[in-house]
Design a protein around this motif. Structure first.
Motif, PDB file in Angstrom:
ATOM      1  N   GLN A 110       0.837  -1.205   0.000  1.00  0.00           N
ATOM      2  CA  GLN A 110       0.000   0.000   0.000  1.00  0.00           C
ATOM      3  C   GLN A 110       0.873   1.257   0.000  1.00  0.00           C
ATOM      4  O   GLN A 110       0.642   2.192  -0.763  1.00  0.00           O
ATOM      5  N   GLY A 113       2.180   2.019  -3.265  1.00  0.00           N
ATOM      6  CA  GLY A 113       1.170   2.287  -4.297  1.00  0.00           C
ATOM      7  C   GLY A 113       0.960   1.134  -5.267  1.00  0.00           C
ATOM      8  O   GLY A 113       0.577   1.339  -6.415  1.00  0.00           O
ATOM      9  N   ARG A 115      -0.673  -2.304  -6.964  1.00  0.00           N
ATOM     10  CA  ARG A 115      -2.061  -2.718  -7.195  1.00  0.00           C
ATOM     11  C   ARG A 115      -2.243  -4.226  -7.305  1.00  0.00           C
ATOM     12  O   ARG A 115      -3.352  -4.726  -7.157  1.00  0.00           O
ATOM     13  N   ALA A 151      -7.156   0.271  -2.734  1.00  0.00           N
ATOM     14  CA  ALA A 151      -6.209   0.562  -3.826  1.00  0.00           C
ATOM     15  C   ALA A 151      -5.510  -0.699  -4.319  1.00  0.00           C
ATOM     16  O   ALA A 151      -5.031  -0.746  -5.450  1.00  0.00           O
TER      17      ALA A 151
END
Ligand code: AR6
Length: 177
Positions: A110, A113, A115, A151
């Motif tokens: 996380q 960033g 996915r 996310a």
């Protein structure tokens, strides 16, 4: 909404943002999935691991924690290394340590960033964790984190062999999205 799925594959071949390594506390490589990841990633991965700080002599990542490096020659740009517990009968905090692996890997993903993340069946090889119990912890913990971390879009539970694959399929069926 995140997708969780089980696939039978060699984790080193997957084109995901990060593959997870079931390492040992030295982070200097080993057998099993650790050996496969180091072989596929090449010597740059070992050099980067060696440069990570030691929290005590020889220990770069205590059990239950995680560290992130580049993927070097892997398709995946990142490797998140975690150290599962050695199974010692279940009365030595193994379940909490194993859940910690999944939580700490996803916290790093996380923060970076990312996915998509592919996990191996942490501790289910030489560390001897009973497969059904380990898969229940993996699926429950990952689902719990992803409910708060939308996310991260895709989690792949990478299975080497039919036994582990069917354990994950059972567990994912028991805990539908
Ligand atoms: N892709 C996906 N899964 C794999 C692969 C692969 N290429 N190779 C093995 N597995 P293990 P542990 C599966 O023993 O129990 C190392 O020596 C394997 O079939 O790799 O956490 C480390 O350095 C099993 O289901 O990890 C540590 O010393 C799962 O990955 C120690 O082993 C985990 O098996 C860690 O033991």
């Amino acid at each position: 909404m995140s997708v969780l799925r089980a696939v039978q594959a060699d984790i080193t071949t997957l084109a995901v943002d990060a593959v997870v390594n079931a390492a040992n506390e030295t982070l200097l490589g080993g057998g099993g999935v650790d050996g496969a990841i180091h072989r596929a990633a090449g010597p740059g991965l070992l050099a980067e691991c060696r440069a990570l700080p030691q929290v005590r002599p020889g220990v770069r990542c205590p059990a239950g924690q995680a560290r992130i490096t580049a993927g070097h020659r892997l398709q995946a740009p990142w490797v998140i290394h975690t150290v599962g517990p050695v199974w010692r009968g279940g009365g030595h905090g193994e379940a909490e340590l194993l859940a910690g692996c999944y939580r700490n890997v996803l916290a790093l993903a996380q923060k970076q960033g990312l996915r998509s993340v592919a996990f191996p069946a942490i501790s289910c090889g030489v560390y001897g964790y009973p497969v059904a119990a380990a898969t229940a912890i993996a699926v429950t913990t990952v689902r719990g984190v992803l409910a708060r971390t939308p996310a991260i879009e895709e989690i792949i539970f990478t299975c080497f062999g039919e036994t582990i694959f069917s354990a994950y399929e059972d567990e994912l069926g028991r805990q539908p999205a």
